[in-house]
Design an enzyme around this catalytic site. Structure first.
Site, PDB file in Angstrom:
ATOM      1  N   ASP A  31     -10.174  -5.027  -4.014  1.00 23.02           N
ATOM      2  CA  ASP A  31      -9.587  -4.093  -3.053  1.00 23.02           C
ATOM      3  C   ASP A  31     -10.478  -2.856  -2.966  1.00 23.02           C
ATOM      4  O   ASP A  31     -10.633  -2.128  -3.939  1.00 23.02           O
ATOM      5  CB  ASP A  31      -8.178  -3.714  -3.507  1.00 23.02           C
ATOM      6  CG  ASP A  31      -7.377  -2.978  -2.443  1.00 23.02           C
ATOM      7  OD1 ASP A  31      -7.981  -2.259  -1.622  1.00 23.02           O
ATOM      8  OD2 ASP A  31      -6.146  -3.111  -2.450  1.00 23.02           O
ATOM      9  N   SER A  72       0.829  -1.201   0.000  1.00 22.68           N
ATOM     10  CA  SER A  72       0.000   0.000   0.000  1.00 22.68           C
ATOM     11  C   SER A  72       0.870   1.261   0.000  1.00 22.68           C
ATOM     12  O   SER A  72       1.645   1.473  -0.938  1.00 22.68           O
ATOM     13  CB  SER A  72      -0.975  -0.061   1.169  1.00 22.68           C
ATOM     14  OG  SER A  72      -1.968   0.927   1.063  1.00 22.68           O
ATOM     15  N   HIS A 126      -7.587  -5.763   0.652  1.00 22.94           N
ATOM     16  CA  HIS A 126      -6.411  -4.894   0.656  1.00 22.94           C
ATOM     17  C   HIS A 126      -5.200  -5.621   1.259  1.00 22.94           C
ATOM     18  O   HIS A 126      -4.259  -4.996   1.731  1.00 22.94           O
ATOM     19  CB  HIS A 126      -6.720  -3.608   1.421  1.00 22.94           C
ATOM     20  CG  HIS A 126      -5.701  -2.525   1.233  1.00 22.94           C
ATOM     21  ND1 HIS A 126      -5.321  -2.036  -0.001  1.00 22.94           N
ATOM     22  CD2 HIS A 126      -4.964  -1.834   2.140  1.00 22.94           C
ATOM     23  CE1 HIS A 126      -4.402  -1.108   0.155  1.00 22.94           C
ATOM     24  NE2 HIS A 126      -4.166  -0.967   1.445  1.00 22.94           N
TER      25      HIS A 126
END
Length: 193
Positions: free
Chosen positions: A137, A72, A164
């Site tokens: 996601d 991320s 995610h």
């Protein structure tokens, strides 16, 4: 000769002990790697310069025996880190749920993407690159990770049902990342999954 190093870079509101990071650390140690998972400061309200300084202090300059895995916000952080070391190469780069542009709903992170690192320079210095995204996601929609893969000229691996890639979503292992790391370290150009 120094051990090959794996640097795992966590993201927003995360820490080294979260998600699948510890699992990947154990897999890499079994492969004979040294693993560093820096605890980046103030992950609830992160600042790009503070994260950059922490990586410089805990990791130092990368070399051809350094592999980076970002998750991320850790992905753009890894790219900013590599951008800083313009004379250094790295062994490989695996981006998980990464993004390189502002993401709706994550405006608090816009300072990380306001100035894009020199991606052509990263491509020249890091020959092994891959991006992993999840088709469902809801935090970083998959099209952001796909665009990142295109910017990095990197293969894109879209996985169903991984959200995610968070521990609270049940993702506590990530075999694809381990497989890619193994292939990258063998300098193989053929990826068999």
């Amino acid at each position: 000769m120094a051990l090959p190093r794996l640097i795992i870079i966590h993201g927003y509101m995360a820490a080294p002990e979260h998600h699948w990071f510890g699992w990947l650390q154990q897999q890499a140690i079994r492969q004979g790697m040294q693993v560093i998972i820096p605890r980046l400061p103030n992950s609830e309200s992160p600042q790009p310069d503070a994260w950059q300084r922490m990586l410089e202090q805990t990791v130092g300059a990368p070399d051809e025996n350094t592999w980076l895995v970002g998750h991320s916000l850790g992905c753009i952080t890894a790219l900013r880190y590599l951008h800083h070391y313009t004379d250094s190469r790295a062994g490989g780069l695996i981006m998980v749920s990464g993004f390189s542009e502002a993401v709706p709903g994550l405006e608090a992170l816009d300072s990380f993407t306001s100035r894009l690192p020199d991606l052509p320079s990263v491509i020249r210095r890091v020959s092994q690159r891959a991006v992993i995204g999840s088709l469902d996601d809801e935090i970083v929609p998959v099209e952001y990770s796909l665009r990142l893969s295109q910017q990095l000229l990197a293969p894109f691996y879209g996985l169903p049902g991984h959200g995610h890639f968070l521990g609270q979503q049940g993702v506590t292992t990530l075999p694809l990342a381990e497989k890619l790391l193994t292939v990258f370290r063998s300098n193989s150009t053929e990826i068999v999954l």
